[in-house]
Scaffold this active site. Structure first.
Site, PDB file in Angstrom:
ATOM      1  N   TYR A  59      -1.409  -0.590  10.595  1.00 47.07           N
ATOM      2  CA  TYR A  59      -1.716  -1.188   9.287  1.00 47.07           C
ATOM      3  C   TYR A  59      -0.540  -0.987   8.324  1.00 47.07           C
ATOM      4  CZ  TYR A  59      -3.550  -1.602   4.560  1.00 47.07           C
ATOM      5  OH  TYR A  59      -3.705  -1.929   3.240  1.00 47.07           O
TER       6      TYR A  59
ATOM      7  N   SER B  19       0.837  -1.203   0.000  1.00 42.94           N
ATOM      8  CA  SER B  19       0.000   0.000   0.000  1.00 42.94           C
ATOM      9  C   SER B  19       0.864   1.242   0.000  1.00 42.94           C
ATOM     10  CB  SER B  19      -0.869  -0.020   1.265  1.00 42.94           C
ATOM     11  OG  SER B  19      -1.480   1.230   1.451  1.00 42.94           O
TER      12      SER B  19
ATOM     13  N   LYS C 247       2.279  -3.735   6.613  1.00 44.41           N
ATOM     14  CA  LYS C 247       2.619  -3.904   5.187  1.00 44.41           C
ATOM     15  C   LYS C 247       4.127  -3.779   4.983  1.00 44.41           C
ATOM     16  CE  LYS C 247      -1.411  -4.643   3.488  1.00 44.41           C
ATOM     17  NZ  LYS C 247      -1.729  -5.931   2.866  1.00 44.41           N
TER      18      LYS C 247
HETATM   19  P1  NAD Z   1     -10.965  -6.951   1.241  1.00 46.41           P
HETATM   20  O1  NAD Z   1     -11.180  -6.928   2.713  1.00 46.41           O
HETATM   21  O2  NAD Z   1     -12.121  -6.753   0.355  1.00 46.41           O
HETATM   22  O3  NAD Z   1     -10.225  -8.303   0.820  1.00 46.41           O
HETATM   23  C1  NAD Z   1      -9.413  -9.025   1.702  1.00 46.41           C
HETATM   24  C2  NAD Z   1      -9.905 -10.467   1.671  1.00 46.41           C
HETATM   25  O4  NAD Z   1      -9.085 -11.260   2.519  1.00 46.41           O
HETATM   26  C3  NAD Z   1     -11.346 -10.610   2.148  1.00 46.41           C
HETATM   27  O5  NAD Z   1     -12.062 -11.381   1.211  1.00 46.41           O
HETATM   28  C4  NAD Z   1     -11.211 -11.339   3.480  1.00 46.41           C
HETATM   29  O6  NAD Z   1     -12.333 -12.158   3.740  1.00 46.41           O
HETATM   30  C5  NAD Z   1      -9.933 -12.115   3.268  1.00 46.41           C
HETATM   31  N1  NAD Z   1      -9.187 -12.443   4.493  1.00 46.41           N
HETATM   32  C6  NAD Z   1      -8.869 -11.611   5.502  1.00 46.41           C
HETATM   33  N2  NAD Z   1      -8.166 -12.278   6.444  1.00 46.41           N
HETATM   34  C7  NAD Z   1      -8.014 -13.543   5.976  1.00 46.41           C
HETATM   35  C8  NAD Z   1      -7.374 -14.692   6.496  1.00 46.41           C
HETATM   36  N3  NAD Z   1      -6.747 -14.686   7.690  1.00 46.41           N
HETATM   37  N4  NAD Z   1      -7.399 -15.825   5.756  1.00 46.41           N
HETATM   38  C9  NAD Z   1      -8.039 -15.853   4.566  1.00 46.41           C
HETATM   39  N5  NAD Z   1      -8.667 -14.802   4.041  1.00 46.41           N
HETATM   40  C10 NAD Z   1      -8.657 -13.649   4.742  1.00 46.41           C
HETATM   41  O7  NAD Z   1      -9.833  -5.865   0.954  1.00 46.41           O
HETATM   42  P2  NAD Z   1      -9.275  -5.331  -0.453  1.00 46.41           P
HETATM   43  O8  NAD Z   1      -9.605  -3.893  -0.541  1.00 46.41           O
HETATM   44  O9  NAD Z   1      -9.657  -6.239  -1.554  1.00 46.41           O
HETATM   45  O10 NAD Z   1      -7.721  -5.436  -0.167  1.00 46.41           O
HETATM   46  C11 NAD Z   1      -6.943  -6.549  -0.585  1.00 46.41           C
HETATM   47  C12 NAD Z   1      -5.516  -6.337  -0.132  1.00 46.41           C
HETATM   48  O11 NAD Z   1      -5.035  -5.113  -0.688  1.00 46.41           O
HETATM   49  C13 NAD Z   1      -5.357  -6.215   1.384  1.00 46.41           C
HETATM   50  O12 NAD Z   1      -4.172  -6.873   1.762  1.00 46.41           O
HETATM   51  C14 NAD Z   1      -5.230  -4.736   1.604  1.00 46.41           C
HETATM   52  O13 NAD Z   1      -4.477  -4.424   2.764  1.00 46.41           O
HETATM   53  C15 NAD Z   1      -4.503  -4.293   0.342  1.00 46.41           C
HETATM   54  N6  NAD Z   1      -4.745  -2.880  -0.005  1.00 46.41           N
HETATM   55  C16 NAD Z   1      -6.026  -2.419  -0.129  1.00 46.41           C
HETATM   56  C17 NAD Z   1      -6.246  -1.071  -0.423  1.00 46.41           C
HETATM   57  C18 NAD Z   1      -7.638  -0.511  -0.527  1.00 46.41           C
HETATM   58  O14 NAD Z   1      -7.805   0.717  -0.424  1.00 46.41           O
HETATM   59  N7  NAD Z   1      -8.675  -1.320  -0.769  1.00 46.41           N
HETATM   60  C19 NAD Z   1      -5.155  -0.212  -0.607  1.00 46.41           C
HETATM   61  C20 NAD Z   1      -3.875  -0.724  -0.494  1.00 46.41           C
HETATM   62  C21 NAD Z   1      -3.680  -2.063  -0.184  1.00 46.41           C
END
Ligand code: NAD
Ligand code: UDP
Length: 339
Positions: A151, A127, A155
Site C-alpha cells: 500500500y 499517506s 502511494k
Molecule cells: P475510502 O475507501 O472511504 O474512499 C476511497 C473511495 O474510492 C471509495 O469511495 C471507493 O469506492 C472509491 N474507489 C476505489 N477504487 C476505485 C476505482 N478504481 N474507481 C473509482 N472509485 C474507486 O477511503 P478514504 O479513507 O476516504 O481514503 C481516500 C484516499 O486517501 C485513498 O487514496 C487513501 O489511500 C488515502 N488515505 C487514506 C487514509 C486513511 O486513514 N483513511 C490515510 C492516508 C491516505
C-alpha cells in the site's frame, strides 16, 4: 462551470467530507466513484448538509480511460482531487496486484486523461505510510521515504510518477498530500466512516465498542517506549483534512509546480488517550484489554505540519475531543453506516 472539481473517490470517507468543504468554498464537486467502498446514499446526505441539490456523480472506474475522456469532454473541469484507491495495508500484502492496479495504474490512467484534456491541476491523496518507520518525530516532508508494505509503496510510486510528470513539462500544478491519521466525522453526524467488516483502525473500532456492536477493544501492545506504553499517532479531524484540500487546491490553481505536504496536527496521542477521550465524549464505557503488539506497527510518530502552515496558511483547528464527539455523533445516529 469555472469551479468544477472532479473528485475521484468522492463518495468515500475523506472524499465526501472534502465535497462538503469544496461546496462551502464555492467549488462545484463532480464525483467519480465505483462504490467499491462507498454507498451512493452519501449523495443525499451531502444534499442535506448543503441544503441544495446533491453533487453530480458518475458511477465509474478511474481506470476506465474512455470514461475519463468523456467526463473531461462533457464537463469543464478546472482541477482534479484524486482520492479513489484501496487503503487496507493487510489486504495490500495479501493482494498486491489489486493495489498496484487500482492505486498506481488508476493514477496513471487519470494523469494521462488529464494531460490529453489539458487539465493540469491535481491534488493527490498520499499517506504518512510513505515514511515507514521514521528516525524521529515530528516528521518533516524531507524525511526519508521507505514504505514497509505494498500500500505504502503504491502511494510512493504515484508520488514519484507525478513528480516526474511535473518536471517533464510546464503547466502542471500538483500537490501530494501526506495524511497522518484521519478520524472524526462532519459535525452534522450525517456523513462519516463506515468500514466494511471488522475495523482495522482504532477510531472505528472504539466507536463500535462504545455503541455496543463489539464487546471490547484489544490494545495492540502496552510495552512501547511511549509515556503510557501504547502506540502514538497524529490523529487529524477529517474536516480539518477536507479544509486542507481546499487550501491546497487554491494554492495549486495559483502556482505551477509540485508541492509535497504533510497534513497532520503535529501532536501525538496514545491509544489510551484516544480511548479516554472517546469515553468522555460518548459517556459510554470502552472496555479494553492489552494484547500483543500488532506486527509491523511503528511505536510512535507524528507530523511536522509547519510546511502546510507556511505554504497554505492551513493548520488543524479541531482537537481530540472534537474528533471523538463527532465520531460518536455519526456512529450513534448511524450504527450501520449508510445501510
Ligand atoms: P475510502 O475507501 O472511504 O474512499 C476511497 C473511495 O474510492 C471509495 O469511495 C471507493 O469506492 C472509491 N474507489 C476505489 N477504487 C476505485 C476505482 N478504481 N474507481 C473509482 N472509485 C474507486 O477511503 P478514504 O479513507 O476516504 O481514503 C481516500 C484516499 O486517501 C485513498 O487514496 C487513501 O489511500 C488515502 N488515505 C487514506 C487514509 C486513511 O486513514 N483513511 C490515510 C492516508 C491516505
Ligand atoms: N490499535 C489498537 N487496537 C486496534 C486498532 C489499532 O490498539 O484495534 C492501535 C495501533 O496499534 C496503533 C493505533 O491504534 O498504535 C492506530 O492504529 P490505526 O490502525 O488506526 O492506524 P495506523 O497504525 O495505520 O497508523
Amino acid at each position: 462551470m469555472k469551479n468544477c472539481v472532479l473528485v475521484t473517490g468522492g463518495a468515500g470517507y475523506i472524499g465526501s467530507h472534502t465535497c462538503v468543504a469544496l461546496a462551502a468554498a464555492g467549488f462545484e464537486p463532480l464525483i467519480l466513484d465505483n462504490y467499491c467502498n462507498a454507498s451512493p446514499k452519501v449523495l443525499e446526505r451531502l444534499a442535506r448538509i448543503s441544503g441544495g441539490p446533491a453533487p453530480r456523480a458518475i458511477d465509474g472506474d478511474v481506470r476506465d480511460r474512455a470514461l475519463l475522456d468523456r467526463v473531461f469532454a462533457e464537463h469543464s473541469v478546472a482541477a482534479v482531487i484524486h482520492f479513489a484507491g484501496l487503503k487496507a495495508v493487510g489486504d495490500s500484502v495479501a493482494d498486491p496486484l489489486s493495489y498496484y492496479d487500482t492505486n498506481v495504474h488508476g493514477s496513471l490512467v487519470l494523469a494521462a486523461a488529464m494531460r490529453a484534456a489539458g487539465v493540469r491541476t491535481l491534488i493527490f491523496s498520499s499517506s504518512a505510510t510513505v515514511y515507514g518507520e521514521p528516525d524521529h518525530s515530528p516528521i518533516p516532508e524531507s524525511a526519508p521515504t521507505r514504505p514497509a508494505n505494498p500500500y505504502g509503496r503504491s502511494k510512493l510510486m504515484v508520488e514519484e510518477t507525478l513528480g516526474d510528470l511535473c518536471r517533464s513539462e510546464a503547466g502542471w500544478r500538483i500537490a501530494l498530500l501526506r495524511y497522518f491519521n484521519p478520524v472524526g466525522a462532519h459535525e452534522s453526524g450525517l456523513i462519516g466512516e463506515h468500514p466494511q467488516g471488522k475495523p482495522n483502525n482504532l477510531m472505528p473500532f472504539v466507536s463500535q465498542v462504545a455503541v455496543g456492536q463489539r464487546t471490547q477493544l484489544t490494545v495492540h501492545g502496552g510495552d512501547y517506549p511511549t509515556p503510557d506504553g501504547t502506540g502514538v499517532r497524529d490523529y487529524v479531524h477529517v474536516m480539518d483534512l477536507a479544509e486542507g484540500h481546499v487550501a491546497a487546491l487554491r494554492h495549486a490553481l495559483a502556482h505551477e509546480g509540485l508541492l509535497t505536504l504533510n497534513l497532520g496536527t503535529g501532536r501525538g496521542a496514545s491509544v489510551l488517550e484516544v480511548v479516554t477521550a472517546f469515553e468522555r465524549a460518548s459517556g459510554k464505557p470502552v472496555p479494553r484489554t492489552i494484547g500483543p503488539r500488532r506486527p509491523g506497527d511503528v511505536p510512535a510518530y507524528w507530523a511536522d505540519p509547519s510546511a502546510a502552515r507556511a505554504t497554505l496558511g492551513w493548520e488543524a483547528r479541531r482537537g481530540l475531543d472534537d474528533m471523538c464527539a463527532d465520531s460518536w455523533r455519526w456512529q450513534s445516529a448511524n450504527p450501520n453506516g449508510y445501510a
